[in-house]
Design a protein around this motif. Sequence first.
Motif, PDB file in Angstrom:
ATOM      1  N   UNK A  24      11.604 -39.609 -33.930  1.00  0.00           N
ATOM      2  CA  UNK A  24      12.986 -39.268 -33.589  1.00  0.00           C
ATOM      3  C   UNK A  24      13.445 -38.087 -34.427  1.00  0.00           C
ATOM      4  N   UNK A  25      14.280 -37.246 -33.823  1.00  0.00           N
ATOM      5  CA  UNK A  25      14.903 -36.140 -34.539  1.00  0.00           C
ATOM      6  C   UNK A  25      16.403 -36.258 -34.381  1.00  0.00           C
ATOM      7  N   UNK A  26      17.129 -36.064 -35.477  1.00  0.00           N
ATOM      8  CA  UNK A  26      18.579 -36.129 -35.456  1.00  0.00           C
ATOM      9  C   UNK A  26      19.105 -35.035 -34.527  1.00  0.00           C
ATOM     10  N   UNK A  27      20.006 -35.386 -33.651  1.00  0.00           N
ATOM     11  CA  UNK A  27      20.590 -34.428 -32.729  1.00  0.00           C
ATOM     12  C   UNK A  27      19.767 -34.216 -31.469  1.00  0.00           C
ATOM     13  N   UNK A  28      18.534 -34.706 -31.463  1.00  0.00           N
ATOM     14  CA  UNK A  28      17.658 -34.520 -30.305  1.00  0.00           C
ATOM     15  C   UNK A  28      17.322 -35.859 -29.673  1.00  0.00           C
ATOM     16  N   UNK A  29      17.081 -36.865 -30.509  1.00  0.00           N
ATOM     17  CA  UNK A  29      16.673 -38.180 -30.017  1.00  0.00           C
ATOM     18  C   UNK A  29      15.173 -38.346 -30.140  1.00  0.00           C
ATOM     19  N   UNK A  30      14.591 -39.054 -29.200  1.00  0.00           N
ATOM     20  CA  UNK A  30      13.161 -39.331 -29.246  1.00  0.00           C
ATOM     21  C   UNK A  30      12.364 -38.045 -29.062  1.00  0.00           C
ATOM     22  N   UNK A  31      11.467 -37.769 -30.013  1.00  0.00           N
ATOM     23  CA  UNK A  31      10.628 -36.569 -29.958  1.00  0.00           C
ATOM     24  C   UNK A  31       9.230 -36.895 -29.457  1.00  0.00           C
ATOM     25  N   UNK A  32       8.894 -38.161 -29.354  1.00  0.00           N
ATOM     26  CA  UNK A  32       7.585 -38.552 -28.860  1.00  0.00           C
ATOM     27  C   UNK A  32       7.302 -40.012 -29.133  1.00  0.00           C
ATOM     28  N   UNK A  33       6.447 -40.587 -28.313  1.00  0.00           N
ATOM     29  CA  UNK A  33       5.999 -41.962 -28.505  1.00  0.00           C
ATOM     30  C   UNK A  33       4.502 -42.021 -28.240  1.00  0.00           C
ATOM     31  N   UNK A  34       3.860 -43.028 -28.779  1.00  0.00           N
ATOM     32  CA  UNK A  34       2.436 -43.166 -28.544  1.00  0.00           C
ATOM     33  C   UNK A  34       1.878 -44.444 -29.117  1.00  0.00           C
ATOM     34  N   UNK A  35       0.565 -44.615 -28.954  1.00  0.00           N
ATOM     35  CA  UNK A  35      -0.147 -45.784 -29.465  1.00  0.00           C
ATOM     36  C   UNK A  35      -1.406 -45.333 -30.187  1.00  0.00           C
ATOM     37  N   UNK A  36      -1.652 -45.918 -31.338  1.00  0.00           N
ATOM     38  CA  UNK A  36      -2.930 -45.739 -32.034  1.00  0.00           C
ATOM     39  C   UNK A  36      -3.670 -47.049 -31.828  1.00  0.00           C
ATOM     40  N   UNK A  37      -4.799 -46.975 -31.179  1.00  0.00           N
ATOM     41  CA  UNK A  37      -5.529 -48.185 -30.812  1.00  0.00           C
ATOM     42  C   UNK A  37      -6.766 -48.363 -31.688  1.00  0.00           C
ATOM     43  N   UNK A  38      -7.038 -49.619 -32.010  1.00  0.00           N
ATOM     44  CA  UNK A  38      -8.243 -50.011 -32.764  1.00  0.00           C
ATOM     45  C   UNK A  38      -8.402 -49.223 -34.062  1.00  0.00           C
ATOM     46  N   UNK A  39      -7.297 -49.107 -34.809  1.00  0.00           N
ATOM     47  CA  UNK A  39      -7.335 -48.379 -36.078  1.00  0.00           C
ATOM     48  C   UNK A  39      -7.935 -49.283 -37.168  1.00  0.00           C
ATOM     49  N   UNK A  40      -8.956 -48.821 -37.887  1.00  0.00           N
ATOM     50  CA  UNK A  40      -9.564 -49.636 -38.960  1.00  0.00           C
ATOM     51  C   UNK A  40      -8.624 -49.705 -40.164  1.00  0.00           C
ATOM     52  N   UNK A  41      -7.843 -50.760 -40.232  1.00  0.00           N
ATOM     53  CA  UNK A  41      -6.713 -50.883 -41.154  1.00  0.00           C
ATOM     54  C   UNK A  41      -7.024 -50.610 -42.617  1.00  0.00           C
ATOM     55  N   UNK A  42      -8.141 -51.056 -43.114  1.00  0.00           N
ATOM     56  CA  UNK A  42      -8.379 -50.983 -44.551  1.00  0.00           C
ATOM     57  C   UNK A  42      -9.365 -49.882 -44.923  1.00  0.00           C
ATOM     58  N   UNK A  43      -9.503 -48.876 -44.060  1.00  0.00           N
ATOM     59  CA  UNK A  43     -10.544 -47.876 -44.279  1.00  0.00           C
ATOM     60  C   UNK A  43     -10.063 -46.580 -44.910  1.00  0.00           C
ATOM     61  N   UNK A  44      -8.753 -46.326 -44.944  1.00  0.00           N
ATOM     62  CA  UNK A  44      -8.268 -45.032 -45.433  1.00  0.00           C
ATOM     63  C   UNK A  44      -6.858 -45.185 -46.000  1.00  0.00           C
ATOM     64  N   UNK A  45      -6.353 -44.101 -46.515  1.00  0.00           N
ATOM     65  CA  UNK A  45      -4.992 -44.043 -47.034  1.00  0.00           C
ATOM     66  C   UNK A  45      -3.994 -44.261 -45.904  1.00  0.00           C
ATOM     67  N   UNK A  46      -2.827 -44.734 -46.239  1.00  0.00           N
ATOM     68  CA  UNK A  46      -1.764 -44.910 -45.253  1.00  0.00           C
ATOM     69  C   UNK A  46      -1.411 -43.566 -44.606  1.00  0.00           C
ATOM     70  N   UNK A  47      -1.627 -42.462 -45.332  1.00  0.00           N
ATOM     71  CA  UNK A  47      -1.318 -41.139 -44.782  1.00  0.00           C
ATOM     72  C   UNK A  47      -2.213 -40.792 -43.602  1.00  0.00           C
ATOM     73  N   UNK A  48      -3.421 -41.333 -43.575  1.00  0.00           N
ATOM     74  CA  UNK A  48      -4.297 -41.121 -42.434  1.00  0.00           C
ATOM     75  C   UNK A  48      -3.689 -41.770 -41.192  1.00  0.00           C
ATOM     76  N   UNK A  49      -3.190 -42.986 -41.337  1.00  0.00           N
ATOM     77  CA  UNK A  49      -2.538 -43.664 -40.216  1.00  0.00           C
ATOM     78  C   UNK A  49      -1.291 -42.893 -39.777  1.00  0.00           C
ATOM     79  N   UNK A  50      -0.501 -42.418 -40.736  1.00  0.00           N
ATOM     80  CA  UNK A  50       0.713 -41.664 -40.410  1.00  0.00           C
ATOM     81  C   UNK A  50       0.354 -40.397 -39.630  1.00  0.00           C
TER      82      UNK A  50
END
Length: 149
Positions: free
Chosen positions: A41-67
Motif C-alpha cells: 500500500x502507498x499513502x494517497x494511492x492505496x493498494x500498489x500490488x498484491x501477490x502470493x509467495x508459495x512454498x517458501x522454505x521458512x527457516x532457510x534465509x533471513x527475513x529480508x529474503x522473504x520480504x
Amino acid sequence: MLKVTVELWPNGRESGRRVIATADIGRVADGAHADYKVRLSEVGVGTAGTGHVRAYPRWSASVWDLVARSIATALGGNADELPPRPTLPDVPLHTTVDGTQYVRLREIPEPARTHFAQRREGSACPLIAEDAEPRGCAYAHDWFHFLQG
C-alpha cells in the motif's frame, strides 16, 4: 504477520517523519514450506500490488529474503525473479497555439499522478482552452522539475 513500514524523513529529521508505504505479509499455509499473501500500500494511492509467495522454505534465509520476494511478487513478478526496473513515466508533451508547453494530468500514470498533484498543490496551473479538460493540465516545466526530484 509481518508489517514492513516505509517512512520518509525529510532532510534526515525524525521530527518530520511520515509513513509513505507499507507491506503486509501474512502466512496463509503453515509448514516447512509455507505460503504467504502480500499486500503493498502507498499513502494517497492505496493498494500498489498484491501477490502470493508459495512454498517458501521458512527457516532457510533471513527475513529480508522473504520480504524481497514478497515485494517482487506483489509488483507483478514472481518470488524468484524481480520485475524489470521501472522507468520514468512517458507522458506526452502538448503545445498550445501560442507556444505554451503542458502535460495532461489524465495522461500521467499512477502513482506519479497522485504524487505530482500533491507536490504542485497551490501552484499555478494553465487554463488550456483548446483541451477537453482545460483545468486538468500542468505546465511542462513543473512536470520536468517534479521528475528531477
